[in-house]
Scaffold this motif. Structure first.
Motif, mmCIF file in Angstrom:
data_model
loop_
_atom_site.group_PDB
_atom_site.id
_atom_site.type_symbol
_atom_site.label_atom_id
_atom_site.label_comp_id
_atom_site.label_asym_id
_atom_site.label_seq_id
_atom_site.Cartn_x
_atom_site.Cartn_y
_atom_site.Cartn_z
ATOM 1 N N VAL A 136 0.911 -1.187 0.046
ATOM 2 C CA VAL A 136 0.170 0.131 -0.009
ATOM 3 C C VAL A 136 0.910 1.174 -0.187
ATOM 4 O O VAL A 136 0.524 1.983 -0.911
ATOM 5 N N SER A 137 1.870 1.224 0.916
ATOM 6 C CA SER A 137 2.804 2.430 0.838
ATOM 7 C C SER A 137 4.037 2.086 1.400
ATOM 8 O O SER A 137 4.076 1.078 2.039
ATOM 9 N N VAL A 138 5.237 2.766 1.314
ATOM 10 C CA VAL A 138 6.537 2.720 1.660
ATOM 11 C C VAL A 138 6.710 3.938 2.009
ATOM 12 O O VAL A 138 6.683 4.913 1.408
ATOM 13 N N GLY A 139 7.089 4.304 3.477
ATOM 14 C CA GLY A 139 7.599 5.494 4.074
ATOM 15 C C GLY A 139 6.448 6.767 3.602
ATOM 16 O O GLY A 139 6.726 7.797 3.656
ATOM 17 N N GLY A 140 5.197 6.239 3.617
ATOM 18 C CA GLY A 140 4.173 7.063 3.452
ATOM 19 C C GLY A 140 3.691 7.383 2.038
ATOM 20 O O GLY A 140 2.698 8.035 1.727
ATOM 21 N N ASP A 141 4.512 7.081 1.134
ATOM 22 C CA ASP A 141 4.314 7.286 -0.373
ATOM 23 C C ASP A 141 3.768 6.062 -0.973
ATOM 24 O O ASP A 141 4.088 5.012 -0.607
ATOM 25 N N ALA A 142 2.694 6.030 -1.872
ATOM 26 C CA ALA A 142 2.271 5.074 -2.409
ATOM 27 C C ALA A 142 3.054 4.632 -3.580
ATOM 28 O O ALA A 142 3.645 5.648 -4.405
ATOM 29 N N PRO A 143 3.385 3.345 -3.922
ATOM 30 C CA PRO A 143 4.206 3.270 -5.352
ATOM 31 C C PRO A 143 3.348 3.507 -6.451
ATOM 32 O O PRO A 143 2.182 3.573 -6.265
ATOM 33 N N GLY A 144 4.017 3.693 -7.653
ATOM 34 C CA GLY A 144 3.681 4.350 -8.899
ATOM 35 C C GLY A 144 3.118 3.238 -9.989
ATOM 36 O O GLY A 144 2.477 3.662 -10.952
ATOM 37 N N ASN A 145 2.988 1.913 -9.410
ATOM 38 C CA ASN A 145 2.621 0.865 -10.172
ATOM 39 C C ASN A 145 1.779 -0.046 -9.218
ATOM 40 O O ASN A 145 1.653 -0.041 -7.989
ATOM 41 N N PRO A 146 0.877 -1.041 -9.917
ATOM 42 C CA PRO A 146 0.287 -1.892 -9.261
ATOM 43 C C PRO A 146 1.122 -2.860 -8.503
ATOM 44 O O PRO A 146 2.103 -3.399 -9.094
ATOM 45 N N THR A 147 0.981 -3.438 -7.239
ATOM 46 C CA THR A 147 1.971 -4.314 -6.657
ATOM 47 C C THR A 147 1.183 -5.542 -5.955
ATOM 48 O O THR A 147 1.843 -6.332 -5.116
ATOM 49 N N THR A 148 0.283 -5.982 -6.320
ATOM 50 C CA THR A 148 -0.533 -7.046 -6.020
ATOM 51 C C THR A 148 0.051 -8.170 -6.534
ATOM 52 O O THR A 148 0.424 -8.453 -7.744
ATOM 53 N N ILE A 149 0.195 -9.245 -5.747
ATOM 54 C CA ILE A 149 0.737 -10.599 -6.085
ATOM 55 C C ILE A 149 -0.443 -11.536 -5.302
ATOM 56 O O ILE A 149 -0.835 -11.292 -4.111
ATOM 57 N N GLN A 150 -0.701 -12.548 -6.173
ATOM 58 C CA GLN A 150 -1.615 -13.487 -5.884
ATOM 59 C C GLN A 150 -1.200 -15.016 -5.831
ATOM 60 O O GLN A 150 -0.242 -15.222 -6.508
ATOM 61 N N ALA A 151 -1.338 -15.666 -4.818
ATOM 62 C CA ALA A 151 -0.923 -16.830 -4.734
ATOM 63 C C ALA A 151 -2.282 -18.029 -4.257
ATOM 64 O O ALA A 151 -3.287 -17.736 -3.803
ATOM 65 N N GLY A 152 -1.930 -19.301 -4.998
ATOM 66 C CA GLY A 152 -3.082 -20.310 -4.952
ATOM 67 C C GLY A 152 -2.296 -21.514 -4.702
ATOM 68 O O GLY A 152 -1.092 -21.572 -4.661
ATOM 69 N N PRO A 153 -3.009 -22.467 -4.211
ATOM 70 C CA PRO A 153 -2.342 -23.922 -3.608
ATOM 71 C C PRO A 153 -2.010 -24.492 -5.027
ATOM 72 O O PRO A 153 -2.528 -24.188 -6.069
ATOM 73 N N PRO A 154 -0.841 -25.239 -5.149
ATOM 74 C CA PRO A 154 -0.314 -25.804 -6.465
ATOM 75 C C PRO A 154 -1.393 -26.822 -6.802
ATOM 76 O O PRO A 154 -2.229 -27.448 -6.017
ATOM 77 N N ARG A 155 -1.439 -27.268 -8.006
ATOM 78 C CA ARG A 155 -2.146 -28.272 -8.565
ATOM 79 C C ARG A 155 -1.862 -29.877 -7.947
ATOM 80 O O ARG A 155 -0.704 -30.042 -7.662
ATOM 81 N N GLY A 156 -2.779 -30.433 -7.750
ATOM 82 C CA GLY A 156 -2.693 -31.878 -7.037
ATOM 83 C C GLY A 156 -2.614 -32.042 -5.810
ATOM 84 O O GLY A 156 -2.349 -32.875 -5.275
ATOM 85 N N VAL A 157 -2.924 -30.731 -4.989
ATOM 86 C CA VAL A 157 -2.818 -31.139 -3.441
ATOM 87 C C VAL A 157 -4.190 -31.346 -3.121
ATOM 88 O O VAL A 157 -5.185 -30.364 -3.565
ATOM 89 N N ASP A 158 -4.466 -32.439 -2.462
ATOM 90 C CA ASP A 158 -5.875 -32.835 -1.958
ATOM 91 C C ASP A 158 -5.823 -33.158 -0.471
ATOM 92 O O ASP A 158 -5.207 -33.863 0.172
ATOM 93 N N CYS A 159 -6.372 -32.154 0.120
ATOM 94 C CA CYS A 159 -6.519 -32.196 1.580
ATOM 95 C C CYS A 159 -8.154 -32.408 2.155
ATOM 96 O O CYS A 159 -8.994 -31.810 1.328
#
Length: 159
Positions: A136-159
């Motif tokens: 969201v911010s570093v040192g009170g300033d927002a980055p000038g580009n989108p910084t979203t990273i998404q993660a999901g479970p790898p394929r083949g994981v069965d719980c």
């Protein structure tokens, strides 16, 4: 030309010119006093109402690293400094995370290697889910580009 000035200063015109000169002098004094009262010496503690200008910098969002151990998964989010981000080394970065079991706002120190955030392990037992993190911010300033990273479970994981 000199004889024209002499004619202007003689007679009734002289009083008009002297009056105009007095009015101009009074206006200049009033403007100077107003400037002296309104200028900022830098000593005042009052905050300005104008928004502060922020510096545009960019962070490079890397693909998340996931490690599965049984039905739990560890996620590591990483952002590397890019264009003008080096001036923020040592500042606090604010990271907003969404997803089951880790939703919240976290603070991490911005280093020369960027930001790395590893939340607590998440359970994969609830089915497929997406976990996302955004700087969201570093040192009170927002980055000038989108910084979203998404993660999901790898394929083949069965719980």
């Amino acid at each position: 030309m000199i004889w024209r000035l002499r004619l202007l200063l003689m007679g009734k015109r002289r009083h008009i010119l002297i009056g105009a000169a007095v009015v101009v002098a009074l206006l200049a004094a009033a403007a100077g006093a107003a400037f002296a009262l309104t200028r900022d010496d830098g000593d005042s503690t009052a905050e300005t109402t104008q928004p502060q200008r922020s510096v545009t910098f960019y962070l490079q969002a890397l693909a998340p690293k996931t490690t599965v151990n049984g039905c739990t998964m560890r996620i590591t989010y990483t952002w590397r400094p890019h264009f003008q981000a080096n001036r923020y080394i040592g500042e606090t970065g604010v990271i907003q995370v969404t997803g089951p079991q880790i939703t919240g706002t976290y603070r991490k120190r911005f280093t020369a290697r960027g930001l790395t955030f590893e939340p607590s392990p998440v359970s994969l037992a609830g089915g497929y889910a997406i976990w996302a993190a955004t700087v969201v911010s570093v040192g009170g300033d927002a980055p000038g580009n989108p910084t979203t990273i998404q993660a999901g479970p790898p394929r083949g994981v069965d719980c």
